[in-house]
Every structure is written in C-alpha cells, then in structure tokens.
Design an enzyme around this catalytic site. Sequence first.
Site, PDB file in Angstrom:
ATOM      1  N   TYR A   1     -14.939   6.655 -11.171  1.00 51.49           N
ATOM      2  CA  TYR A   1     -14.932   5.455 -10.338  1.00 51.49           C
ATOM      3  C   TYR A   1     -15.797   4.358 -10.952  1.00 51.49           C
ATOM      4  CZ  TYR A   1     -15.260   2.467  -6.212  1.00 51.49           C
ATOM      5  OH  TYR A   1     -15.216   1.396  -5.346  1.00 51.49           O
TER       6      TYR A   1
ATOM      7  N   LYS B   1     -14.134   0.872 -12.524  1.00 52.60           N
ATOM      8  CA  LYS B   1     -14.492  -0.453 -12.015  1.00 52.60           C
ATOM      9  C   LYS B   1     -15.106  -1.310 -13.132  1.00 52.60           C
ATOM     10  CE  LYS B   1     -13.077  -0.183  -7.782  1.00 52.60           C
ATOM     11  NZ  LYS B   1     -11.843  -0.928  -7.406  1.00 52.60           N
TER      12      LYS B   1
ATOM     13  N   ASN C   1      -6.539  -5.390  -5.031  1.00 52.58           N
ATOM     14  CA  ASN C   1      -7.548  -4.697  -4.236  1.00 52.58           C
ATOM     15  C   ASN C   1      -7.374  -3.185  -4.234  1.00 52.58           C
ATOM     16  OD1 ASN C   1      -9.576  -4.418  -1.886  1.00 52.58           O
ATOM     17  ND2 ASN C   1      -7.687  -3.592  -1.016  1.00 52.58           N
TER      18      ASN C   1
ATOM     19  N   ASP D   1       0.870  -1.174   0.000  1.00 47.56           N
ATOM     20  CA  ASP D   1       0.000   0.000   0.000  1.00 47.56           C
ATOM     21  C   ASP D   1       0.905   1.221   0.000  1.00 47.56           C
ATOM     22  OD1 ASP D   1      -2.225   1.885   0.598  1.00 47.56           O
ATOM     23  OD2 ASP D   1      -3.297   0.096   1.230  1.00 47.56           O
TER      24      ASP D   1
ATOM     25  N   ASP E   1       3.471   1.972  -4.793  1.00 47.39           N
ATOM     26  CA  ASP E   1       2.457   2.674  -5.573  1.00 47.39           C
ATOM     27  C   ASP E   1       2.127   1.772  -6.752  1.00 47.39           C
ATOM     28  OD1 ASP E   1       1.021   4.229  -7.371  1.00 47.39           O
ATOM     29  OD2 ASP E   1       2.310   5.992  -7.163  1.00 47.39           O
TER      30      ASP E   1
END
Length: 255
Positions: free
Chosen positions: A160, A164, A91, A38, A64
Amino acid sequence: MNVQFREQTVLVTGAAQGFGRAIALAFAELGANVYACDVLDDSLRETAELAEQAGTPIQVRRVDVTDQVAVQHLVDEAVLDTGRIDVLVNNAGGVLGQVGRPLEEVSAQDWRAIFGVNVDGAFLFAQAAAPHMKRQNSGRIINISSGAGIGVSLTGIQAYASAKAAQIGLTRQLAHELGEWGITVNNVAPGFVRSNPTTERQWQSYGEEGQQRLLNNIALKRLGTPQDIANAVLFFASEQAGWISGQVLSVDGGK
C-alpha cells in the site's frame, strides 16, 4: 471563491463510499455531469440514490479499474453522451481487505493486487481520458493517494505504501507529459479519515489509547472527513488551480 462545474463532464472512480462518494456528490451539486464507478454494486447504488435525493442525479457504472476494456468503455460512453471529459478523479484504491504482515509472509499475488487497483487503475483511466483532453486542449486529472505514499503506512502494508508512492510518481510524470495540452495532473494525499468499513475497523483496532495518540499527532487535534478531501479535489479541478500541476497536497489536519 465561487467554484462551479456546469456542463463539465467528470469521471470519479471508487465512488461507492467514502472519499469517492463525497467527491462524486460534490461535483454533481456544482452542476457537473458525473460518471461514477466502482465494483461494490449495492454501495454504488446508494451513492446514486443520494444524488437523486439531492436533485443532482449521476450516472453510475460497475467498472473494475484494472480491466482496460471496461475502463475504455466507460470513458467512451461519457464522451459519446456529453462530447468531452473535463475532470478525471482516480480515487479507487485501498488495501483490498489485507492487513499488515511481516515482509516474508506477503505473497506476490497480494502485492500485485494492491498495485493493480491503486496504480494500474489510475494509469488506465488517464490513458483512456488523455486523448479526449488533448483534443480539447484542457483537462484536470486528480489522483487520490495517501499520507502513506509520502511517509509510512499506519496499516503496515508494504504494498500500500509503495503503490501510493508510485501513484505520486505517476502524477508528476503525467503532469510534464500532458502539460502542453493545458492538462493539469495533481495529487491529494489524505491523512487518516474514518471513511469506509476498512478505516472504521482500523480505527477500532487502535483502542482508546491508540486513537488518542493518533489525534495528538494531528495539529488540528481532530480527524478529517470525506468532505475535506472532496474540497481539495474541487480546488484542483477549478479554474483557480489552472497554473498548478504535478503537485501533492497533504490533507491531513497538519503533521
């Protein structure tokens, strides 16, 4: 169903909190060698501390996911240490602190930033991991999208919802490309879960009436938990899901 991942190597992105943390800890508990990354250093250390307290330590690295060099370095490190990569969980994602705005107010930079972390990151990690999985003739890639990718986003953030949906398209394409090497590629699409500071702010912004309306639209009349999402990932990564690929599993309490 007794699911175990002993001696398997698992990479989890976006593991500092929420879904990623739950997924990383779940794999570690079931015996996997977990490499978690992360960009949120403090929260990532908390994930590592929780794993240590549970007696199932994991390796954590600051990466990153849009940095191709850093991505390749983590994959190479995991392979050097363990000799293989069995599971990749993409994720990392989110809205990067953005809020819903009218279309004409969205800058190109903001649009690209959300695509970068949600789509480019999944592509780069899959690209780096695939040669090792091909060599093994086995592997599991699991992408974490959102109900926004198959419907509309509660946030109202155009990038977003689009990112997705693009990630779901990438999932299906890679499933067909990589299948002949025994690699499955699947997608988990979570519903709304209070899993991190961003979703907590979103929940509070709805007010009591909006919160109740959201719950009323869920068949089970409750919000999910990060563990609910982790459970779906564990299934896709398991031997029992060996003939499932290119699929999207909505984990949303029923809509």
